[in-house]
Design an enzyme around this catalytic site. Structure first.
Site: not given
Ligand code: IMP
Length: 187
Positions: A47-48, A104, A107, A135, A156-157, A163, A169
């Site tokens: 969903k990000g 999104d 990582d 990142k 962590f964003v 989310d 979100r």
């Protein structure tokens, strides 16, 4: 989560909606130029990336289709291998399209490197990855997105689609999540 904790968890804005809007306009223009006259499919992983996709696709001024996928990845921490399970797939046969994967955040890079491999097996006309955030300090596999809107430090964003435990979100900006919030209020 009560309102006090909800607000306390939002440590501070890292990237404002105006900054996001400006970068989206730039990268949207690049994509529009590059893919003009070509069959283009923008693909997002839920969903990000749903907020980013909604804004990004409107910065693309050439004809394009939109597709969504949902995936679940599994990794074995003892060996550097993993699997990606496709929970919701595209309607389109991507062999007829130039595919731009709209993500999104990159990582560790594990999910995206597996997904890119899976999509390449379907022989798209071309495939590239656009990510809102990168990142690089967190990377465990060799993966590089083709276009990065913002490179950030190892934090962590939340917000703008991202989310923490399914919350945040809907924040309009990208903010840092305060992992230490509970400790601060209980001491
Ligand atoms: P990875 O690159 O395979 O580690 O996985 C990336 C996914 O982890 C992203 O699509 C996000 O859903 C999630 N993720 C990684 N970092 C963050 C973050 O800072 N905030 C929210 N979600 C994150």
């Amino acid at each position: 989560m009560d309102m006090q904790e909800y607000q306390g968890r939002i440590k501070g804005v890292l990237i404002t909606k105006e900054e996001i809007r400006r970068r989206i306009a730039e990268v949207g223009a690049e994509i529009s130029k590059e893919y003009e006259g070509k069959p283009l499919l923008l693909v997002s992983v839920l969903k990000g990336a749903f907020v980013f996709m909604a804004d990004f696709c409107r910065a693309v001024t050439v004809p394009c289709e939109i597709g969504f996928m949902r995936v679940r990845s599994y990794f074995d921490s003892t060996v550097s291998s993993g699997e990606v399970e496709i929970l919701m797939d595209l309607d389109q046969d991507i062999s007829n399209y130039h595919v731009v994967l709209v993500e999104d955040i990159v990582d560790t890079g594990r999910t995206l490197s597996l997904l890119v491999e899976r999509l390449k097996q379907r022989n798209p006309l071309s495939l590239e990855v656009v990510t809102l955030l990168d990142k690089p300090d967190r990377r465990v596999v060799d993966f590089q997105a083709d276009r990065v809107l913002f490179t950030i430090e190892d934090r962590f964003v939340i917000g703008y689609g991202l989310d923490c435990g399914e919350l945040f979100r809907n924040l309009p900006d990208i903010a840092e999540y305060d992992v230490d919030y509970a400790a601060e209020v209980t001491v």
